[in-house]
Design an enzyme around this catalytic site. Structure first.
Site, PDB file in Angstrom:
ATOM      1  N   ASP A   8      15.563 -10.622   2.943  1.00  0.00           N
ATOM      2  CA  ASP A   8      15.769 -12.042   2.586  1.00  0.00           C
ATOM      3  C   ASP A   8      15.773 -13.049   3.746  1.00  0.00           C
ATOM      4  O   ASP A   8      16.646 -13.936   3.787  1.00  0.00           O
ATOM      5  CB  ASP A   8      17.089 -12.197   1.796  1.00  0.00           C
ATOM      6  N   LYS A 106      13.365  -9.780  -6.003  1.00  0.00           N
ATOM      7  CA  LYS A 106      14.558  -9.369  -6.758  1.00  0.00           C
ATOM      8  C   LYS A 106      15.313 -10.604  -7.225  1.00  0.00           C
ATOM      9  O   LYS A 106      15.183 -11.668  -6.624  1.00  0.00           O
ATOM     10  CB  LYS A 106      15.451  -8.483  -5.889  1.00  0.00           C
ATOM     11  N   CYS A 151      23.403  -9.102   0.565  1.00  0.00           N
ATOM     12  CA  CYS A 151      22.204  -8.311   0.246  1.00  0.00           C
ATOM     13  C   CYS A 151      21.980  -7.158   1.219  1.00  0.00           C
ATOM     14  O   CYS A 151      21.522  -6.088   0.817  1.00  0.00           O
ATOM     15  CB  CYS A 151      20.987  -9.221   0.156  1.00  0.00           C
TER      16      CYS A 151
HETATM   17  C1  VGL Z   1      22.061 -13.343  -1.026  1.00  0.00           C
HETATM   18  C2  VGL Z   1      23.735 -14.472  -2.095  1.00  0.00           C
HETATM   19  C3  VGL Z   1      22.898 -14.780  -3.144  1.00  0.00           C
HETATM   20  C4  VGL Z   1      21.630 -12.547   0.176  1.00  0.00           C
HETATM   21  C5  VGL Z   1      21.197 -13.613  -2.060  1.00  0.00           C
HETATM   22  O1  VGL Z   1      20.425 -12.504   0.479  1.00  0.00           O
HETATM   23  O2  VGL Z   1      22.519 -11.982   0.848  1.00  0.00           O
HETATM   24  N1  VGL Z   1      23.317 -13.762  -1.054  1.00  0.00           N
HETATM   25  N2  VGL Z   1      21.608 -14.343  -3.113  1.00  0.00           N
END
Ligand code: VGL
Ligand code: ZN
Length: 208
Positions: A8, A106, A151
């Protein structure tokens, strides 16, 4: 065989983004260097539809960082982030995505959040990553990216549960850090059997 899993690294998780991870962009030079060292690269991308149930805006009266009960457990509510097709959902422009063999998206089902690269937050709906890694024979997984305490942590824990060797590259990850959640995440990963390594100690010739 080893693969690098980059979690991410998207605009919304970097400074100026909707769900900013403090100093999230500072890991980019390290991550790009790692990309050059590994032969196999998997990248994950948080990819929510508008009105996703993990957004505080989908729950009247709630604010970001409040929690709600979902059928699969407690869910932290976030600011709207990584909306499919938005600039915030794009990878950070400095991330070298060319080397990735697989990009796994995702969180695209409205009703359920997905932190882990392997399973949605019900811990049973697969993203398909396990099948891919098994099929290609990758057992040694190295993790980096954002956010350490969400994540990245869940990806590491699921990898261990699935029987992989999972190692976190500690200088190539940054966390959101709500009430000491980064330290707690390190502890949880350690308890579960994760390895920890600094990027400087990754030796290309030892990676298979
Ligand atoms: C994430 C919160 C919401 C992450 C993704 O990538 O850690 N955290 N969506
Ligand atoms: Zn998200």
């Amino acid at each position: 065989m080893s693969t690098l899993v980059i979690v991410d690294i998207q605009n919304d998780f970097c400074p100026g983004g909707a769900l900013e991870v403090p100093e999230g962009d500072q890991i980019l030079p390290t991550v790009n260097h790692l990309i050059n060292q590994f032969d196999n690269i998997v990248i994950t991308q948080d990819w929510h539809p508008e009105g996703h149930k993990s957004f505080a805006s989908s729950h009247p009266g709630k604010s970001p960082y409040d929690t709600v009960k979902m059928p699969y457990g407690t869910q932290v509510l976030w600011p709207d982030h990584c909306v499919q097709g938005s600039e915030g959902a794009d990878f950070h422009p400095e991330l070298n995505t060319r080397a990735a063999q697989l990009i796994i998206r995702k969180g695209y089902r409205t009703e359920i959040d997905s932190y882990s690269a392997f399973f949605e937050n019900d811990h049973s709906t697969s993203t398909g990553l396990h099948g891919y890694l098994k099929d290609l024979g990758f057992h040694d997984l190295y993790f980096c990216g954002l956010a350490t305490d969400f994540c990245v942590k869940w990806s590491v824990l699921d990898a261990l549960q699935l029987g992989y060797n999972a190692t976190l590259i500690t200088d190539a990850t940054k966390g959101i850090d709500m009430d000491g959640s980064v330290e707690a995440a390190f502890e949880e990963m350690k308890e579960a059997g994760a390895g920890f390594v600094s990027s400087e100690d990754i030796n290309e010739s030892e990676l298979t």
